[in-house]
Scaffold this motif. Structure first.
Motif, mmCIF file in Angstrom:
data_model
loop_
_atom_site.group_PDB
_atom_site.id
_atom_site.type_symbol
_atom_site.label_atom_id
_atom_site.label_comp_id
_atom_site.label_asym_id
_atom_site.label_seq_id
_atom_site.Cartn_x
_atom_site.Cartn_y
_atom_site.Cartn_z
ATOM 1 N N LYS A 211 0.827 -1.209 0.000
ATOM 2 C CA LYS A 211 0.000 0.000 0.000
ATOM 3 C C LYS A 211 0.859 1.255 0.000
ATOM 4 C CE LYS A 211 -3.786 -0.186 2.340
ATOM 5 N NZ LYS A 211 -4.809 -0.165 1.257
ATOM 6 N N LYS A 232 -12.797 8.496 -6.283
ATOM 7 C CA LYS A 232 -13.845 7.651 -5.699
ATOM 8 C C LYS A 232 -13.475 6.175 -5.798
ATOM 9 C CE LYS A 232 -17.792 10.737 -6.645
ATOM 10 N NZ LYS A 232 -19.082 10.845 -7.389
ATOM 11 N N ASN A 235 -10.391 5.420 -3.465
ATOM 12 C CA ASN A 235 -10.793 5.448 -2.056
ATOM 13 C C ASN A 235 -11.616 4.218 -1.684
ATOM 14 O OD1 ASN A 235 -9.488 7.882 -1.626
ATOM 15 N ND2 ASN A 235 -11.314 9.125 -1.990
ATOM 16 N N HIS A 236 -12.466 3.788 -2.597
ATOM 17 C CA HIS A 236 -13.285 2.613 -2.288
ATOM 18 C C HIS A 236 -12.432 1.344 -2.291
ATOM 19 C CE1 HIS A 236 -17.267 0.990 -1.555
ATOM 20 N NE2 HIS A 236 -16.931 -0.056 -2.292
ATOM 21 N N ASN A 238 -9.363 1.194 -1.384
ATOM 22 C CA ASN A 238 -8.679 1.224 -0.084
ATOM 23 C C ASN A 238 -9.627 0.828 1.049
ATOM 24 O OD1 ASN A 238 -6.238 2.033 -1.213
ATOM 25 N ND2 ASN A 238 -6.706 4.219 -1.001
ATOM 26 N N LYS A 239 -10.860 1.260 0.940
ATOM 27 C CA LYS A 239 -11.862 0.901 1.952
ATOM 28 C C LYS A 239 -12.074 -0.617 1.995
ATOM 29 C CE LYS A 239 -16.677 1.883 3.240
ATOM 30 N NZ LYS A 239 -17.914 2.614 2.837
ATOM 31 N N LEU A 240 -11.926 -1.251 0.840
ATOM 32 C CA LEU A 240 -12.092 -2.705 0.759
ATOM 33 C C LEU A 240 -10.789 -3.451 1.049
ATOM 34 C CD1 LEU A 240 -14.336 -2.970 -2.448
ATOM 35 C CD2 LEU A 240 -15.046 -3.090 -0.051
ATOM 36 N N ASN A 241 -9.807 -2.705 1.561
ATOM 37 C CA ASN A 241 -8.527 -3.289 1.995
ATOM 38 C C ASN A 241 -7.702 -3.896 0.858
ATOM 39 O OD1 ASN A 241 -8.905 -2.685 4.799
ATOM 40 N ND2 ASN A 241 -10.335 -4.414 4.914
ATOM 41 N N GLU A 268 -17.716 -6.738 -4.304
ATOM 42 C CA GLU A 268 -18.060 -5.490 -3.619
ATOM 43 C C GLU A 268 -17.634 -4.276 -4.449
ATOM 44 O OE1 GLU A 268 -16.592 -5.540 0.367
ATOM 45 O OE2 GLU A 268 -17.797 -7.280 0.944
#
Length: 298
Positions: A211, A232, A235-236, A238-241, A268
């Motif tokens: 990362k 967007k 960021n998403h 990253n949100k989903l790891n 997802e």
């Protein structure tokens, strides 16, 4: 009939601007036949059915440069392209490599891959895409004293390259036009450290470092505004790891790294992408280990 299969590639891989590239298991296939005269191109995109076709131009470059004793009187080329055009996945590199390999075979020239690489780099202008397209794997490549130097970086087999591809194009010329002519010393240090970390993280399987290692100061900040919803999507991811996310080549494809154990990321992410204005798709890819190959068909 001659079949040439060439893998897609993703260049830069975050901080490795113009020097890092990886071959992926997504392919363009090219079929060549010698005919009595002229040129026949079988290609679904009508704009490429002419002598400006990059496959054909690469063949002509080979013949003009090498000047073999045997040159086909006519050529029929059929192109089955699964690599999206102008999306940062090396579609041009597949055409260049295929044209050169076909010309090499049809003219009985017997050039080796290192000689083909030199010609491909002359056409493409830099080796970051054509080298992995030829050899497979993840490769670091550079030009020193007019010689192409390259070495292979072993990627853990468990790594998945999730190519998040929009339905709009971004030309390499436009993507290069927004880059600064010079960079700050601190940005140079930033990229050198991350690029080095990226290589060691892959080689030592320290995947938790990816990362940080995928971060970049050379091109992504300048190119991302050209790509609608770039922030967007990143960021998403990253949100989903995601293990790491970067712009593939010049874009607009965004590449997220995950592992085979991550069974939720693609579903997802696809659900999220469906909420955006433009159509995005995800291709679940792995590193191609073989590079371009030539097959003789009956």
């Amino acid at each position: 009939m001659l079949e040439v299969i060439v893998p897609a590639t993703s260049a830069n891989i975050g901080p490795g601007y113009d020097c890092l590239g990886i071959a992926l298991n997504l392919y363009n296939k090219f079929y060549f036949c010698e005919i009595e005269k002229g040129l026949i191109i079988d290609e679904k995109e009508e704009e490429y059915i002419n002598k400006d076709n990059l496959v054909y131009k690469s063949m002509m470059y080979f013949f003009n440069k090498i000047k073999p004793k045997k040159i086909p009187k006519g050529i029929k080329i059929k192109i089955v392209d699964d690599v999206p055009i102008s999306r940062g996945l090396g579609s041009s590199a597949t055409c260049i490599v295929a044209g050169l390999l076909a010309a090499n075979y049809l003219s009985n020239s017997h050039l080796d891959k290192s000689e083909i690489l030199k010609l491909a780099t002359e056409i493409e202008g830099h080796p970051d895409n054509v080298t992995p397209a030829l050899y497979g794997n993840m490769i670091i490549s550079l030009i020193e004293d007019n010689k192409i130097i390259h070495d292979t970086i072993k990627i853990p087999e468990i790594i998945r390259f999730c190519a998040i591809i929009p339905d709009f194009e971004l030309s390499t010329e436009k993507a290069r036009s927004v880059l600064p002519k010079t960079i700050d010393h601190k940005d140079g240090v930033f990229n050198v450290s991350r690029a080095t970390l990226l290589v060691t993280a892959f080689m030592n399987k320290n995947l938790d470092l990816l990362k940080i290692a995928c971060k970049d100061k050379f091109h992504q900040d300048y190119r991302s505004p050209l790509i609608k919803d770039y922030d967007k999507v990143v960021n998403h991811a990253n949100k989903l790891n995601a293990l790491g996310t970067f712009l593939s080549g010049a874009g607009p494809t965004i590449m997220s790294l995950t592992t085979d154990d991550d069974t939720k990321f693609i579903d997802e992410m696809e659900s999220f992408l469906s909420t955006l204005d433009d159509k995005w798709i995800i291709k679940d890819l792995h590193c191609d280990l073989k590079g371009a190959r030539v097959n003789i068909l009956d």
